[in-house]
Design a protein around this motif. Structure first.
Motif, PDB file in Angstrom:
ATOM      1  N   SER A 103       0.847  -1.193   0.000  1.00 37.22           N
ATOM      2  CA  SER A 103       0.000   0.000   0.000  1.00 37.22           C
ATOM      3  C   SER A 103       0.884   1.245   0.000  1.00 37.22           C
ATOM      4  O   SER A 103       2.020   1.216   0.495  1.00 37.22           O
ATOM      5  CB  SER A 103      -0.891   0.007   1.243  1.00 37.22           C
ATOM      6  OG  SER A 103      -0.101   0.169   2.418  1.00 37.22           O
ATOM      7  N   PRO A 104       0.406   2.356  -0.560  1.00 35.21           N
ATOM      8  CA  PRO A 104       1.192   3.602  -0.525  1.00 35.21           C
ATOM      9  C   PRO A 104       1.580   3.998   0.896  1.00 35.21           C
ATOM     10  O   PRO A 104       2.691   4.486   1.121  1.00 35.21           O
ATOM     11  CB  PRO A 104       0.249   4.628  -1.164  1.00 35.21           C
ATOM     12  CG  PRO A 104      -0.643   3.821  -2.047  1.00 35.21           C
ATOM     13  CD  PRO A 104      -0.843   2.517  -1.326  1.00 35.21           C
ATOM     14  N   ARG A 105       0.689   3.756   1.840  1.00 34.35           N
ATOM     15  CA  ARG A 105       0.992   4.115   3.231  1.00 34.35           C
ATOM     16  C   ARG A 105       2.161   3.304   3.768  1.00 34.35           C
ATOM     17  O   ARG A 105       3.050   3.847   4.423  1.00 34.35           O
ATOM     18  CB  ARG A 105      -0.246   3.893   4.093  1.00 34.35           C
ATOM     19  CG  ARG A 105      -0.043   4.216   5.556  1.00 34.35           C
ATOM     20  CD  ARG A 105      -1.327   4.033   6.338  1.00 34.35           C
ATOM     21  NE  ARG A 105      -1.146   4.350   7.750  1.00 34.35           N
ATOM     22  CZ  ARG A 105      -2.106   4.287   8.653  1.00 34.35           C
ATOM     23  NH1 ARG A 105      -3.330   3.953   8.289  1.00 34.35           N
ATOM     24  NH2 ARG A 105      -1.851   4.571   9.912  1.00 34.35           N
ATOM     25  N   GLU A 106       2.162   1.982   3.471  1.00 33.24           N
ATOM     26  CA  GLU A 106       3.245   1.133   3.952  1.00 33.24           C
ATOM     27  C   GLU A 106       4.562   1.477   3.257  1.00 33.24           C
ATOM     28  O   GLU A 106       5.625   1.458   3.874  1.00 33.24           O
ATOM     29  CB  GLU A 106       2.886  -0.331   3.730  1.00 33.24           C
ATOM     30  CG  GLU A 106       3.970  -1.323   4.124  1.00 33.24           C
ATOM     31  CD  GLU A 106       4.374  -1.235   5.582  1.00 33.24           C
ATOM     32  OE1 GLU A 106       5.473  -1.701   5.921  1.00 33.24           O
ATOM     33  OE2 GLU A 106       3.590  -0.701   6.403  1.00 33.24           O
ATOM     34  N   ALA A 107       4.484   1.792   1.957  1.00 29.83           N
ATOM     35  CA  ALA A 107       5.699   2.179   1.234  1.00 29.83           C
ATOM     36  C   ALA A 107       6.300   3.448   1.821  1.00 29.83           C
ATOM     37  O   ALA A 107       7.521   3.545   2.012  1.00 29.83           O
ATOM     38  CB  ALA A 107       5.378   2.368  -0.248  1.00 29.83           C
ATOM     39  N   LEU A 108       5.448   4.422   2.124  1.00 32.19           N
ATOM     40  CA  LEU A 108       5.940   5.672   2.720  1.00 32.19           C
ATOM     41  C   LEU A 108       6.473   5.431   4.123  1.00 32.19           C
ATOM     42  O   LEU A 108       7.477   6.026   4.524  1.00 32.19           O
ATOM     43  CB  LEU A 108       4.813   6.716   2.750  1.00 32.19           C
ATOM     44  CG  LEU A 108       4.425   7.313   1.393  1.00 32.19           C
ATOM     45  CD1 LEU A 108       3.185   8.183   1.530  1.00 32.19           C
ATOM     46  CD2 LEU A 108       5.586   8.141   0.829  1.00 32.19           C
ATOM     47  N   LEU A 153       6.232   3.057  17.099  1.00 29.96           N
ATOM     48  CA  LEU A 153       5.507   4.306  16.866  1.00 29.96           C
ATOM     49  C   LEU A 153       4.576   4.218  15.668  1.00 29.96           C
ATOM     50  O   LEU A 153       3.592   4.962  15.592  1.00 29.96           O
ATOM     51  CB  LEU A 153       6.499   5.457  16.666  1.00 29.96           C
ATOM     52  CG  LEU A 153       7.348   5.841  17.882  1.00 29.96           C
ATOM     53  CD1 LEU A 153       8.349   6.939  17.516  1.00 29.96           C
ATOM     54  CD2 LEU A 153       6.460   6.311  19.039  1.00 29.96           C
ATOM     55  N   THR A 154       4.878   3.346  14.720  1.00 31.91           N
ATOM     56  CA  THR A 154       4.083   3.270  13.496  1.00 31.91           C
ATOM     57  C   THR A 154       3.202   2.024  13.435  1.00 31.91           C
ATOM     58  O   THR A 154       2.669   1.688  12.378  1.00 31.91           O
ATOM     59  CB  THR A 154       4.995   3.306  12.251  1.00 31.91           C
ATOM     60  OG1 THR A 154       5.969   2.246  12.329  1.00 31.91           O
ATOM     61  CG2 THR A 154       5.720   4.638  12.161  1.00 31.91           C
ATOM     62  N   GLY A 155       3.055   1.328  14.545  1.00 33.71           N
ATOM     63  CA  GLY A 155       2.123   0.213  14.601  1.00 33.71           C
ATOM     64  C   GLY A 155       2.631  -1.089  14.017  1.00 33.71           C
ATOM     65  O   GLY A 155       1.840  -1.994  13.752  1.00 33.71           O
ATOM     66  N   ARG A 156       3.938  -1.232  13.816  1.00 33.42           N
ATOM     67  CA  ARG A 156       4.499  -2.495  13.336  1.00 33.42           C
ATOM     68  C   ARG A 156       5.181  -3.210  14.500  1.00 33.42           C
ATOM     69  O   ARG A 156       5.265  -2.686  15.615  1.00 33.42           O
ATOM     70  CB  ARG A 156       5.514  -2.245  12.208  1.00 33.42           C
ATOM     71  CG  ARG A 156       4.902  -1.724  10.936  1.00 33.42           C
ATOM     72  CD  ARG A 156       3.942  -2.707  10.313  1.00 33.42           C
ATOM     73  NE  ARG A 156       4.579  -3.958   9.937  1.00 33.42           N
ATOM     74  CZ  ARG A 156       5.164  -4.182   8.772  1.00 33.42           C
ATOM     75  NH1 ARG A 156       5.182  -3.249   7.844  1.00 33.42           N
ATOM     76  NH2 ARG A 156       5.718  -5.354   8.496  1.00 33.42           N
ATOM     77  N   ARG A 157       5.692  -4.397  14.227  1.00 33.49           N
ATOM     78  CA  ARG A 157       6.322  -5.196  15.282  1.00 33.49           C
ATOM     79  C   ARG A 157       7.758  -5.514  14.894  1.00 33.49           C
ATOM     80  O   ARG A 157       8.013  -6.143  13.871  1.00 33.49           O
ATOM     81  CB  ARG A 157       5.531  -6.492  15.474  1.00 33.49           C
ATOM     82  CG  ARG A 157       6.023  -7.352  16.638  1.00 33.49           C
ATOM     83  CD  ARG A 157       5.772  -6.648  17.956  1.00 33.49           C
ATOM     84  NE  ARG A 157       6.125  -7.481  19.074  1.00 33.49           N
ATOM     85  CZ  ARG A 157       5.275  -8.296  19.691  1.00 33.49           C
ATOM     86  NH1 ARG A 157       4.016  -8.405  19.257  1.00 33.49           N
ATOM     87  NH2 ARG A 157       5.652  -9.010  20.723  1.00 33.49           N
TER      88      ARG A 157
END
Length: 388
Positions: free
Chosen positions: A19-24, A168-172
């Motif tokens: 997704s564009p959000r994940e790429a950014l 901070l960005t919701g990943r693990r």
């Protein structure tokens, strides 16, 4: 013709579209990590004239740490130990082999062997060894200090930055472990991972198919569980949220006080209440767990029982009461009436929510609860009536 077609397909992208959000998110993380690492390394006693402080392999490490943080090759042990081993091997080869081509080949080949034996395979490590082999003059001056600064220091700083950035960005990152406590704080596996397969069996599957470098045990458990969950939805037929959702909704406004919300929970036996504005637009949802959490936070003594904590919360005197918008969840999952229950089921099985709002044009038209899903499965599981 079939052979040519298969060849052309094999040349296409092997991974799904990001997704564009994940790429950014990944790109900005790499930018931030490398910028901070460069600044940090410039403060250390490194000869900047040698141009070996922000080395090219850090860019490759950043791709793994920020873009594919779940990969076993991107984990802290792989990154830090792998890069350090590569630096040590690269320096040793550089100091002992005069021929450039042989030096590069030996450095990279031995690095692969050493990192594999230490279970620290990290693709950028090959570039670290090659960097040392290509810069014989600078490495001769630095010696094995090259493994400490910049390699170890820079990699450690990138890993720390990636850990903070992921949170901070919701990943693990680092990736979760197989025996990590679930969302309820107990030692049982998460519901979606209760496969009847042990950790050793999952490891054996990864090794059998030579996938241990590509996938972690916990991720394999989640994938298998998700696949089983998806297969289970086939028994329900083409059901969508519109078929099973509750439509006669009880909602609250963002300025509703918590005492009134608690009364609605008691009266209707709900586990979730949607929050809408005065025009009926969806704003968020309040789960009972939010009241429990708020009551616990407002209790003077953490050892108080829940009832005492809630009593304090709901009866305390203050200038400004606690309102719905202060405790509602605005980031939780949501769906549309056409969403299949196959997509709703994994969200429920994760244990993070027990109700999903169904939206249409930013207005809530229904809500699907765990009870709705269980009822749908129960109806589909019953044998068809025999007609006489």
């Amino acid at each position: 013709m079939t052979f040519v077609s298969n060849m052309l397909r094999s040349l296409g992208p092997p991974i799904g579209l990001a997704s564009p959000r994940e790429a950014l998110r990944a790109g900005f993380g790499a930018l931030l990590g490398l910028a901070l690492a460069g600044f940090f390394l410039s403060l250390l006693p490194i000869d900047l004239q040698l141009r070996l402080y922000l080395i090219a392999p850090f860019g490759a490490s950043a791709v793994l740490l920020f873009a594919v943080p779940n990969s076993p090759l991107a984990q802290p042990w792989s990154a830090i130990v792998g890069n350090i081993i590569a630096a040590l091997v690269g320096v040793a080869v550089c100091l002992s082999v005069p021929d450039l081509t042989l030096r590069i080949a030996l450095a990279v080949g031995l690095t692969i062997v050493a990192t594999s034996l230490f279970r620290a395979v990290h693709p950028p490590a090959g570039a670290v060894a090659m960097t040392a082999a290509l810069n014989s003059d600078a490495v001769a001056e630095l010696g094995f200090q090259f493994a400490l600064t910049p390699v170890a220091a820079g990699t450690i700083f990138l890993v720390i930055t990636a850990t903070i950035y992921a949170k901070l960005t919701g990943r693990r990152y680092p990736f979760r472990q197989f025996d990590e406590p679930n969302n309820y704080g107990t030692q049982d596996p998460a519901p979606i991972e209760r496969l009847g397969l042990s950790e050793d069996e999952l490891v054996e599957i990864l090794e059998r198919y030579k996938q241990s470098f590509n996938l972690g045990v916990e991720d394999l458990a989640r994938l298998v569980g998700a696949a089983e969950m998806q297969a289970a939805t086939h028994r329900t037929g083409p059901l969508s949220a519109d078929d099973i959702m509750s439509r006669n909704l009880v909602t609250v406004k963002p300025d509703t006080v918590l005492a009134d919300i608690a009364a609605l929970f008691r009266r209707h036996k709900f586990t979730a209440l949607p929050v809408v504005d005065h025009d009926g637009h969806y704003l968020g949802v309040i789960f009972q767990i939010h009241l429990i959490s708020r009551g616990t936070q407002d209790a003077d003594n953490s050892t108080l029982r829940f009832s005492a904590a809630m009593a304090r919360l709901l009866t305390k005197k203050s200038d400004r009461p606690v309102l719905a918008h202060e405790v509602m969840d605005v980031d939780g999952p949501r769906a549309t009436p056409t969403t299949s229950i196959g997509k709703l089921l994994p969200l429920m099985a994760q244990g993070e929510v027990d109700a999903i709002p169904i939206l249409e044009d930013n207005s809530i038209v229904g809500i699907v609860t765990q009870t709705d899903l269980i009822a749908a499965f129960a109806r589909r599981s019953l044998p068809e009536k025999t007609h006489i």
